[in-house]
Design a protein around this motif. Structure first.
Motif, PDB file in Angstrom:
ATOM      1  N   UNK A 106      38.022  35.522  60.744  1.00 54.30           N
ATOM      2  CA  UNK A 106      36.893  35.399  61.660  1.00 54.30           C
ATOM      3  C   UNK A 106      35.621  35.107  60.883  1.00 54.30           C
ATOM      4  N   UNK A 107      34.883  34.115  61.348  1.00 49.89           N
ATOM      5  CA  UNK A 107      33.553  33.901  60.777  1.00 49.89           C
ATOM      6  C   UNK A 107      32.670  33.209  61.794  1.00 49.89           C
ATOM      7  N   UNK A 108      31.353  33.380  61.629  1.00 53.11           N
ATOM      8  CA  UNK A 108      30.383  32.729  62.499  1.00 53.11           C
ATOM      9  C   UNK A 108      29.662  31.657  61.688  1.00 53.11           C
ATOM     10  N   UNK A 109      29.736  30.416  62.172  1.00 50.10           N
ATOM     11  CA  UNK A 109      29.023  29.303  61.551  1.00 50.10           C
ATOM     12  C   UNK A 109      28.313  28.521  62.642  1.00 50.10           C
ATOM     13  N   UNK A 110      27.052  28.231  62.421  1.00 53.08           N
ATOM     14  CA  UNK A 110      26.281  27.412  63.366  1.00 53.08           C
ATOM     15  C   UNK A 110      26.411  27.938  64.806  1.00 53.08           C
ATOM     16  N   UNK A 111      26.278  29.260  64.944  1.00 53.80           N
ATOM     17  CA  UNK A 111      26.310  29.913  66.270  1.00 53.80           C
ATOM     18  C   UNK A 111      27.657  29.790  66.974  1.00 53.80           C
ATOM     19  N   UNK A 112      28.701  29.487  66.209  1.00 58.11           N
ATOM     20  CA  UNK A 112      30.053  29.412  66.774  1.00 58.11           C
ATOM     21  C   UNK A 112      30.932  30.437  66.084  1.00 58.11           C
ATOM     22  N   UNK A 113      31.594  31.263  66.875  1.00 61.05           N
ATOM     23  CA  UNK A 113      32.545  32.217  66.311  1.00 61.05           C
ATOM     24  C   UNK A 113      33.894  31.542  66.136  1.00 61.05           C
ATOM     25  N   UNK A 114      34.369  31.475  64.898  1.00 61.87           N
ATOM     26  CA  UNK A 114      35.663  30.843  64.607  1.00 61.87           C
ATOM     27  C   UNK A 114      36.729  31.923  64.412  1.00 61.87           C
TER      28      UNK A 114
END
Length: 357
Positions: free
Chosen positions: A16-24
């Motif tokens: 899990x990670x958050x990049x550019x306001x998107x949770x992946x």
């Protein structure tokens, strides 16, 4: 760039990670085709719950590690072992898995799922509640549960029963797998992207400038990279035959007519389908038929409740233990279904599973 939620450990089966306001969220058990364990279900739920209330997360992207599969279902072997040991994992697992699936169906932020490779059973349960369901040329979608003496759960009674005509009944009762064109045709996917466009999708997500309508923003990105319709969906040609045969009152009638009646030039398909149905668990197919027909009239909560009601009886009284033994444990591929034939199956045995709903 936002800070990572946490640095993934090598043992993490959900990254899990958050990049550019998107949770992946990435299912990370590629050796097991990303099949779901209880820990994975809990990890997915935990992150979705956290992100639901986090204003820094505008959307979620769900995918599987590796090119072979998004998710090939639940880790059925562990459920079999638990039941055999007199344990209760199989009960806990379904309760929490269905709750997670329901959270996805109801999530207030858009979720994009990449169904690259095998997306079966529990993988469909995760994907079908998502707002943007993406397939590639490698996608293989299906609810193959009847093959192991089980029924299409994880919300299958809701999403299969709502497909056009009798397509959902056909897919659920036969356990057939479909590819991208059919997934779009049936309404089990929204967008097609060639797998060599997935890197461009990632790049686009990392550079996306969100407006007040994150769903629209994601749709615009997909529209630049993919398409919503593919030509030559095999099920489109078979549709008149499927709608005829799978609307018949019961399974003996379906199998009999598949063999006896020719509709258009679909007879070879019909006979092959009859042959396939005769290898499946008669009990599982009959319960599936009844469940999907009931599901058409039920809301999503009631569909999941019905599936859980069936689950609670199935390990004891259904065909799944024998199916898993024959196909996964001993691999002799000679399941001894109870009863062995549709002719020997009494309707009362099917109705019993639905009592007390």
């Amino acid at each position: 760039m936002t800070a990572h939620a946490h640095t993934p450990a090598a043992t993490d089966h959900v990254l899990a990670e958050v990049r550019n306001q998107i949770g992946h969220l990435t299912l990370n058990r590629p050796a097991g085709l990303n099949a779901l364990t209880l820990d994975m279900v809990r990890s997915l739920r935990q992150h979705l719950d956290q992100w639901a209330d986090n204003p820094q997360v505008r959307a979620v992207v769900l995918r599987g590690e590796g090119p072979k599969g998004f998710c090939a279902g639940g880790d059925i072997r562990s459920l079999y072992d638990s039941f055999k040991a007199g344990d209760t994992l199989h009960e806990t697992f379904f309760v929490e898995e269905y709750a997670l699936d329901l959270v996805i169906h109801r999530y207030r932020k858009p979720i994009l799922v990449v169904m690259d490779g095998f997306t079966l059973g529990g993988g469909m349960g995760l994907a079908q509640g998502c707002d943007l369901r993406v397939v590639t040329e490698r996608s293989r979608l299906g609810m193959p549960e009847v093959g192991i003496g089980y029924f299409p759960d994880v919300g299958g009674s809701y999403f299969l029963s709502r497909l056009p005509g009798e397509l959902g009944i056909y897919l659920g009762v036969s356990g057939a797998q479909i590819q991208a064109a059919d997934a779009l045709y049936c309404g089990l996917a929204d967008w097609y992207l060639a797998s060599d466009q997935l890197a461009a999708l990632d790049q686009g997500l990392d550079q996306l400038d969100f407006s007040d309508h994150p769903l629209k923003d994601l749709q615009n990105l997909l529209a630049r990279l993919g398409t919503q319709v593919l030509d030559d969906a095999p099920l489109e040609k078979l549709r008149p035959a499927i709608d005829h045969f799978f609307a018949l009152p019961d399974l003996p009638a379906i199998v009999e007519q598949l063999r006896a009646v020719s509709i258009g030039d679909s007879h070879a398909w019909a006979v092959a389908t009859a042959d396939q149905l005769e290898t499946r668990s008669p009990l599982a197919m009959a319960v599936t038929l009844e469940m999907l027909r009931r599901g058409r009239e039920l809301g999503i909560d009631d569909c999941f409740a019905m599936e859980l009601h069936l689950d609670r009886q199935w390990f004891q009284h259904g065909d799944i233990i024998e199916g898993v033994r024959a196909l996964i444990i001993d691999k002799d591929k000679q399941p001894r279904w109870n009863p062995p034939t549709l002719a020997a199956l009494q309707s009362q045995r099917v109705e019993q599973f639905f009592e007390g709903l």
